[in-house]
Design a protein around this motif. Structure first.
Motif, PDB file in Angstrom:
ATOM      1  N   SER A 100      -3.715  -4.548  -5.092  1.00 15.09           N
ATOM      2  CA  SER A 100      -3.267  -5.032  -3.793  1.00 15.09           C
ATOM      3  C   SER A 100      -1.858  -4.554  -3.478  1.00 15.09           C
ATOM      4  O   SER A 100      -1.558  -4.114  -2.366  1.00 15.09           O
ATOM      5  CB  SER A 100      -3.328  -6.568  -3.771  1.00 15.09           C
ATOM      6  N   LEU A 101      -0.977  -4.621  -4.485  1.00 10.60           N
ATOM      7  CA  LEU A 101       0.396  -4.157  -4.289  1.00 10.60           C
ATOM      8  C   LEU A 101       0.429  -2.667  -3.998  1.00 10.60           C
ATOM      9  O   LEU A 101       1.183  -2.197  -3.126  1.00 10.60           O
ATOM     10  CB  LEU A 101       1.238  -4.481  -5.522  1.00 10.60           C
ATOM     11  N   SER A 102      -0.385  -1.902  -4.698  1.00 11.18           N
ATOM     12  CA  SER A 102      -0.445  -0.459  -4.451  1.00 11.18           C
ATOM     13  C   SER A 102      -0.887  -0.170  -3.022  1.00 11.18           C
ATOM     14  O   SER A 102      -0.355   0.713  -2.357  1.00 11.18           O
ATOM     15  CB  SER A 102      -1.411   0.202  -5.425  1.00 11.18           C
ATOM     16  N   ALA A 103      -1.876  -0.921  -2.551  1.00 16.45           N
ATOM     17  CA  ALA A 103      -2.367  -0.723  -1.182  1.00 16.45           C
ATOM     18  C   ALA A 103      -1.294  -1.063  -0.159  1.00 16.45           C
ATOM     19  O   ALA A 103      -1.169  -0.410   0.878  1.00 16.45           O
ATOM     20  CB  ALA A 103      -3.618  -1.576  -0.947  1.00 16.45           C
ATOM     21  N   LYS A 104      -0.495  -2.093  -0.442  1.00 18.44           N
ATOM     22  CA  LYS A 104       0.583  -2.457   0.486  1.00 18.44           C
ATOM     23  C   LYS A 104       1.633  -1.348   0.552  1.00 18.44           C
ATOM     24  O   LYS A 104       2.173  -1.048   1.626  1.00 18.44           O
ATOM     25  CB  LYS A 104       1.224  -3.766   0.046  1.00 18.44           C
ATOM     26  N   ILE A 105       1.925  -0.738  -0.598  1.00 16.47           N
ATOM     27  CA  ILE A 105       2.876   0.378  -0.606  1.00 16.47           C
ATOM     28  C   ILE A 105       2.282   1.544   0.161  1.00 16.47           C
ATOM     29  O   ILE A 105       2.968   2.222   0.928  1.00 16.47           O
ATOM     30  CB  ILE A 105       3.215   0.779  -2.052  1.00 16.47           C
ATOM     31  N   ASP A 106       0.985   1.788  -0.025  1.00 18.56           N
ATOM     32  CA  ASP A 106       0.301   2.856   0.712  1.00 18.56           C
ATOM     33  C   ASP A 106       0.507   2.708   2.216  1.00 18.56           C
ATOM     34  O   ASP A 106       0.723   3.688   2.928  1.00 18.56           O
ATOM     35  CB  ASP A 106      -1.201   2.786   0.449  1.00 18.56           C
ATOM     36  N   ALA A 107       0.414   1.468   2.690  1.00 19.68           N
ATOM     37  CA  ALA A 107       0.395   1.229   4.123  1.00 19.68           C
ATOM     38  C   ALA A 107       1.715   1.555   4.807  1.00 19.68           C
ATOM     39  O   ALA A 107       1.740   1.852   5.999  1.00 19.68           O
ATOM     40  CB  ALA A 107       0.030  -0.231   4.399  1.00 19.68           C
TER      41      ALA A 107
END
Length: 222
Positions: A100-107
């Protein structure tokens, strides 16, 4: 407005917990309603607690927020090394949190990086695969600094002798711009596809046509 800035602005709008219409947010940010719909999908997929639907409106549930951060490439490397380690954990909750944290950074990462691949990321690639590239970042960085040639063995079975020129970061995947002495041209190699790395004896010196500035001039048509 950059996409990352717009996503952050949307979070600021939504965090009051009230219902906001897509039409109003589109007008305030100077974009189309369709763009707002896509941004809402991105925020939701990245773990931002967005609720609502098209034609009705959107709001965000309370969540822990952090102020904007400016990270160096070394700090990003350290962050993703940690995420890769946690992502390989047996604990399902911790793995889910890392994803989830990785996806937030992606965004919120910039997307205007000369056509950087859109699909790279821990949210797409297994953590073990993405972490593969981290093990060679330190020797590559040292070789760039010391002007050392490298012999690289790649996952596809090929091998090449290169002059490493620049490490770059493309949304969770690290690449190295090199002058490939085997093919006699500039190439961008993904660090996670390097199987073996050996430092060759001797140092390389700048030669016209093989330098970082030559590559950059070619990009700008200079």
């Amino acid at each position: 407005m950059k996409r990352s800035d717009r996503l952050y602005a949307l979070i600021q709008i939504l965090k009051d917990g009230r219902l906001h219409r897509a039409e109003d947010m589109a007008r305030d940010l100077g974009v189309s309603i369709r763009t707002i719909y896509r941004d809402m999908d991105t925020l939701a997929a990245s773990g931002v607690p967005v609720e609502g639907e098209r034609g009705v409106g959107y709001s965000a549930r309370a969540a822990i927020t952090l102020p904007p951060l400016n990270l160096t490439e070394n700090e990003l490397e350290a962050l993703h090394l940690g995420l890769a380690a946690v992502g390989n954990a047996v604990d399902g909750d911790m793995r889910a949190a890392a994803e989830s944290l990785s996806a937030k950074i992606d965004a919120v990462l910039p997307e205007d990086r000369h056509g950087a691949p859109k699909s790279f990321g821990f949210a797409v690639y297994p953590f073990a695969d993405a972490a593969q590239g981290f093990r060679y970042l330190a020797p590559i960085r040292a070789a760039i600094r010391n002007r050392q040639k490298l012999r690289l063995g790649m996952q596809d079975g090929s091998a090449c002798d290169v002059r490493p020129l620049k490490l770059d970061y493309w949304g969770r995947v690290w690449t190295c711009l090199v002058w490939n002495e085997t093919t006699d041209q500039f190439e961008t190699l993904r660090a996670d596809q390097i199987e073996t790395l050996a430092i060759l004896p001797g140092l390389f010196v700048d030669e016209p046509g093989k330098r970082l500035e030559d590559y950059q001039l070619a990009l700008t048509g200079g």
